[in-house]
Structures are given as structure tokens and as C-alpha cells.
Design a protein around this motif. Structure first.
Motif, PDB file in Angstrom:
ATOM      1  N   LEU A   1       0.833  -1.196   0.000  1.00  0.00           N
ATOM      2  CA  LEU A   1       0.000   0.000   0.000  1.00  0.00           C
ATOM      3  C   LEU A   1       0.874   1.255   0.000  1.00  0.00           C
ATOM      4  O   LEU A   1       2.002   1.236   0.501  1.00  0.00           O
ATOM      5  N   TYR A   2       0.321   2.318  -0.573  1.00  0.00           N
ATOM      6  CA  TYR A   2       1.080   3.548  -0.740  1.00  0.00           C
ATOM      7  C   TYR A   2       0.181   4.746  -0.471  1.00  0.00           C
ATOM      8  O   TYR A   2      -1.034   4.669  -0.585  1.00  0.00           O
ATOM      9  N   VAL A   3       0.806   5.879  -0.167  1.00  0.00           N
ATOM     10  CA  VAL A   3       0.024   7.098   0.047  1.00  0.00           C
ATOM     11  C   VAL A   3      -0.335   7.701  -1.313  1.00  0.00           C
ATOM     12  O   VAL A   3       0.479   7.732  -2.237  1.00  0.00           O
ATOM     13  N   ASP A   4      -1.567   8.149  -1.436  1.00  0.00           N
ATOM     14  CA  ASP A   4      -2.016   8.856  -2.632  1.00  0.00           C
ATOM     15  C   ASP A   4      -2.307  10.299  -2.216  1.00  0.00           C
ATOM     16  O   ASP A   4      -3.228  10.550  -1.440  1.00  0.00           O
TER      17      ASP A   4
ATOM     18  N   LEU B   1       8.411   4.750   9.231  1.00  0.00           N
ATOM     19  CA  LEU B   1       6.970   4.511   9.240  1.00  0.00           C
ATOM     20  C   LEU B   1       6.721   3.028   9.412  1.00  0.00           C
ATOM     21  O   LEU B   1       7.345   2.206   8.758  1.00  0.00           O
ATOM     22  N   THR B   2       5.811   2.691  10.271  1.00  0.00           N
ATOM     23  CA  THR B   2       5.546   1.287  10.532  1.00  0.00           C
ATOM     24  C   THR B   2       4.436   0.760   9.640  1.00  0.00           C
ATOM     25  O   THR B   2       3.379   1.353   9.544  1.00  0.00           O
ATOM     26  N   GLY B   3       4.704  -0.386   8.995  1.00  0.00           N
ATOM     27  CA  GLY B   3       3.681  -1.054   8.221  1.00  0.00           C
ATOM     28  C   GLY B   3       3.628  -0.650   6.767  1.00  0.00           C
ATOM     29  O   GLY B   3       2.822  -1.156   6.009  1.00  0.00           O
ATOM     30  N   LEU B   4       4.509   0.253   6.331  1.00  0.00           N
ATOM     31  CA  LEU B   4       4.509   0.654   4.921  1.00  0.00           C
ATOM     32  C   LEU B   4       5.811   0.241   4.249  1.00  0.00           C
ATOM     33  O   LEU B   4       6.452   1.023   3.551  1.00  0.00           O
TER      34      LEU B   4
ATOM     35  N   ASP C   1       6.544   3.775  -3.727  1.00  0.00           N
ATOM     36  CA  ASP C   1       7.165   3.803  -2.405  1.00  0.00           C
ATOM     37  C   ASP C   1       7.939   5.099  -2.181  1.00  0.00           C
ATOM     38  O   ASP C   1       7.886   5.696  -1.092  1.00  0.00           O
ATOM     39  N   ARG C   2       8.633   5.561  -3.194  1.00  0.00           N
ATOM     40  CA  ARG C   2       9.402   6.803  -3.022  1.00  0.00           C
ATOM     41  C   ARG C   2       8.496   8.036  -3.066  1.00  0.00           C
ATOM     42  O   ARG C   2       8.810   9.053  -2.437  1.00  0.00           O
TER      43      ARG C   2
END
Length: 481
Positions: free
Chosen positions: A32-35, A96-99, A150-151
């Protein structure tokens, strides 16, 4: 391992969900990634308005690029401005935990000087073509090599670091989580009172880490989320020929953005020659509705395999002690008993976990992770410990005192090329692990039955015996359900 936030803090997963905390794994890479497009819709009070924070950050970088382009070549001001641009595109690793960042290793990928320099060079070239939208930094994973979701996540979380610190501190306080007793260095700053689980952070005991909100995470990076119907329209004959040479089989039709984005160098060259394509891409990106990951149904099986394995371990316990119930049976018997039990669990319905809806076999790694979690559950408090090598996709059981090791390799018969590479698999295992006891699991799933003929060849059986395989298990997972 594998453990999630709820495991290390011994807290209800449901409670974490209520507080919008991503209950990720602390030792397995995330999918999963931040959008950034989800930031305006987050329910996290500390992140309200942070979509503008991200936009302002990249807008300032863009303004520096425009100033850079105004200077004459080889002047001191231009050199200083370029150094400033590169510095603002460097993003240190964030715990960051979990990413995708293990709290045992406490590191992500980050963006160092070389990658920052490369990105700045590409963006400068794009700006020269008249594209001056700060959103292009969010799209770096489409046109810049070694940049991915990820980056991009690293970028966004670094920009929002102070907000995430406040979010993590609030969650720790509200849920009464243990916090770090000393300052945690993140980038160039020290932060106190972050969530902490010192027993798991071997390298830096007592170091804190950051939590991530669920509702800003997605499973699909931009390049992969584009639909084939969203095609690149181009009429220039020279450009069409260029793309067709680089991306074969699209001679008569325009490629989709998804197809083009798989070839970053091609995409970059195309938009530099025809910037209207990048403008169209930006327009489509902005118009797309961003959706956070469906954690409730978990369609990509990010966590479902973990819950399934624990459920089976609980429903079908396994006794590994002798008749007295006080002493464990010997190592070899423990390993063989667990392996046979795994075969039985598959027959008892575990095979369902190897398939997607419609009976399409999942990736081989899901089977490995299910077996890994089962081993963790059954071997708890036994003389054997479990380690997983995610890059090699190998599970290692070892005795903590004697260091005797058992190497476990699990393969799906649906894996691409397995019929042709089975001999090579055996040879690779032997050459790499010839001093260990090896166990090979071959899981027969749909679309992979023909390998049985190869496996049953007598010469293969001889090779296995010579290579010190302790056991080979051929398990059927093809029952219709």
C-alpha cells in the motif's frame, strides 16, 4: 514475524480501525502507498489542509526551477539555485511502521543526492517545454527511473512529517500505547513521545516510530491504475513511429497511458518531444477519483492470508511434545509433523486461500506467507525458531542452541515456467543450500498439473536424494469448491 501493529501493542485491530490507524506489518513489505489526492478527504484532524501543504512545497521547488532557468549559464547564482533545488528533492528515510519499513531495520528507501539530481534534471527539461504544474512531482514514478509509489510515499510523508508526529502522539495517548523514553532522530530533528516497542527494535532499543492513517493509502500506483481505454492520442508520424519502435505490437493503435507508463524512458522522451501528451496526462490524473484501499474486504489479500493462517492454526492445533507433555519431540520429528499437518490443512479447506475469486491462483508468495505464519504459530515456545528471507522467498527453521537448520522452499505449480525450470530449481537449491536439510513443497494448483510428470521422473527423485532433501511434499490444492 509476521506481526502487525495490533500484535506488538496487544490491542484490538477493530480499535485501531476506529482510530483510522493502518494496522500494517512491522516486518513484511507493504503493498500500500500514500495517494496525495486522498489528503483532502482524510478524517485525521492533524492532516486537515495538508493537501495544500504538499502543493505549496512542490510549488516552491517549481518556482526555484523557474528562477534557475532565468540565470545565465555558468554563473554562481545558477549553481547555488540548482543545489537548493536538489536539496529540496532529497527525502531521508522515515521510520513509518507497516509501509514496507521494518521496525527492526528502521529504514525505508529514501531519496538521496543522486536520485534527487536525476529528478531535478528531468523536471527542469519538462519545465523548459512550458509545463509548470507542481503536480508533476507526484507523477515522478511515471517518467523517472528508480522512482515508484514507495518513493512518492517517502516524499509526501516527509513533507507532512510534523503532522504525522502529532497524529502518532495523539494515538499513543488515546490508546495508552507505550512511548519512547528518549528522543527519536528522524531526518535532522529529534522527536519525543512517539509510539515505541523496544523489544522489537534490536538496533535502536527504545526508538519510536510513526503511525500511518488508513484513509490516505491506496494499493494502485498511478502507472498501474490507468485503464487501457485511456489512450494517448498522437497524430505526428515521426512520434508514432518512435513509440511503435519502443513499444511493439501497437503499430496501428495509440498505446494506453498504462502501456506507455511501463516504459519510463520512452514516456519521458515522448513528453519532452510532445509536451501536450504530459498536459493531457496531468489533466486525466487530476480528473481521476482517488480511492483509499478497501481494508474491510481486502481485495488484494494484503492481510487476509495472515488472518486465514491464524484461524487454521487455532482451529487445528498441533501437539509437538512427547507423551508426557513436558518435553518436545526431536527436531526432525517436529519438522516432519508440521509438514504433514500442513498437507492435512490444505485438504481441510486451506487450499481456498491459494486462489482469487474465479479460481485464479494467487502469487506463490501468498502460499509462502501462509506457511510462514502457520510455522510461527505452531513453533511458538518450541526449540525451533523461524526466519523468512523475503528476497529469496525461503523459510528457514533453526535450532537456537545447535544452529541446525531446515530450509523450506514452497513453489506453486502455476508459477510461470515451473515446468521448464524444475530441474534448475533443484540444482539451485543444492548449490546454495547443500549443507542444510531442505524441504520442498510443490503445491499443485489449477493450470499447473503437468509438472507432476516431471516430478515423478526417477532421475529427479535420485537428484533430490543426493542433494540431502529431508523431504519433498507434493500437495494437491485442486479440489473444486
Amino acid at each position: 514475524m509476521p506481526q502487525r501493529i495490533s500484535d506488538i501493542f496487544q490491542i484490538s485491530p477493530t480499535l485501531l480501525r476506529e482510530y483510522n490507524v493502518y494496522n500494517g506489518f512491522v516486518d513484511i513489505d507493504s503493498e500500500l502507498y500514500v495517494d496525495p489526492r486522498l489528503l483532502p478527504h482524510t478524517s485525521v484532524k492533524e492532516l486537515q489542509g495538508t493537501d495544500q501543504t504538499v502543493l505549496n512545497y512542490f510549488d516552491n521547488v517549481l518556482k526555484n526551477i523557474l528562477k534557475f532557468l532565468e540565470y545565465q549559464d555558468d554563473c554562481e547564482e545558477k549553481t547555488l539555485k540548482q543545489a537548493e533545488i536538489i536539496e529540496n528533492l532529497k527525502f531521508p528515510e522515515i521510520p513509518l511502521t507497516g509501509l514496507g519499513y521494518s521496525i527492526n531495520h528502521n529504514s525505508g528507501k529514501g531519496i538521496g543526492p543522486k536520485l534527487a539530481t536525476n529528478l531535478s534534471t528531468t523536471v527542469i527539461d519538462i519545465v523548459k517545454k512550458g509545463i509548470k504544474d507542481p503536480i508533476i512531482f507526484e507523477l515522478a514514478g511515471v517518467f523517472e527511473e528508480k522512482y515508484g509509489a514507495d518513493r512518492i510515499s517517502d516524499m509526501i510523508f516527509w513533507i507532512l512529517l510534523s503532522d504525522l508526529v502529532q497524529f502518532s502522539r495523539r494515538i499513543a495517548k488515546d490508546l495508552n500505547l507505550p512511548t519512547s523514553k528518549k528522543s527519536t532522530l528522524i531526518g535532522r530533528e529529534n522527536y519525543d513521545s512517539l509510539p515505541c516497542c523496544s523489544t522489537l527494535i534490536h538496533a535502536n532499543p527504545g526508538q519510536g516510530f510513526l503511525l500511518a492513517p488508513e484513509d490516505i493509502l491506496t494499493s494502485l500506483p498511478v502507472a498501474r491504475s490507468w485503464q487501457d481505454r485511456e489512450r494517448v492520442t498522437y497524430h505526428n508520424y515521426e512520434l508514432r513511429n518512435y513509440i511503435n519502435k519502443k513499444i511493439t505490437k501497437y503499430t496501428y493503435l495509440s498505446p494506453s497511458y498504462k502501456q506507455l507508463a511501463k516504459n519510463k524512458t520512452v514516456f519521458r522522451d515522448v513528453v519532452l518531444k510532445h509536451p501536450e501528451i504530459m498536459r493531457d496526462f496531468i489533466s486525466k490524473y487530476k480528473a481521476k477519483v482517488a480511492k483509499s484501499y478497501d481494508f474491510k474486504n481486502d481485495p488484494n489479500d494484503v492481510f487476509k492470508w495472515h488472518d486465514t493462517a491464524r484461524n487454521y492454526a487455532e482451529r487445528f492445533p498441533l501437539k509437538l511434545t512427547d507423551s508426557s507433555g513436558k518435553n518436545f519431540i526431536n527436531n526432525k520429528e517436529i519438522v516432519e509433523k508440521i509438514c504433514e499437518h500442513f498437507r492435512e490443512l490444505v485438504n481441510l479447506g486451506l487450499e481456498r486461500a491459494f486462489y482469487r475469486p474465479g479460481r485464479e491462483p494467487k502469487e506463490e508468495e501468498k502460499g509462502q506467507l501462509i506457511l510462514l505464519e502457520l510455522l510461527e504459530q505452531y513453533l511458538n515456545n518450541s526449540p525451533l525458531s523461524v526466519k523468512y528471507a523475503p528476497k529469496e522467498k525461503v523459510i528457514n527453521l533453526y535450532h537456537t542452541t545447535t544452529h541446525l537448520s531446515y530450509r523450506i522452499i514452497l513453489k506453486f505449480t502455476s508459477t510461470s515456467g515451473i515446468n521448464n525450470s524444475y530441474n534448475a530449481v533443484i540444482e539451485k537449491i543444492y548449490s546454495k543450500y547443500q549443507d542444510l536439510y531442505n524441504i520442498l513443497f510443490l503445491i499443485e494448483v489449477d493450470s499447473g498439473k503437468t509438472i507432476q510428470e516431471i516430478v515423478n521422473q526417477s532421475n529427479i527423485e535420485t537428484i533430490i536424494n543426493e542433494n540431502k532433501f529431508l523431504k519433498r511434499y507434493y500437495i494437491y490444492a485442486t479440489t473444486k469448491f
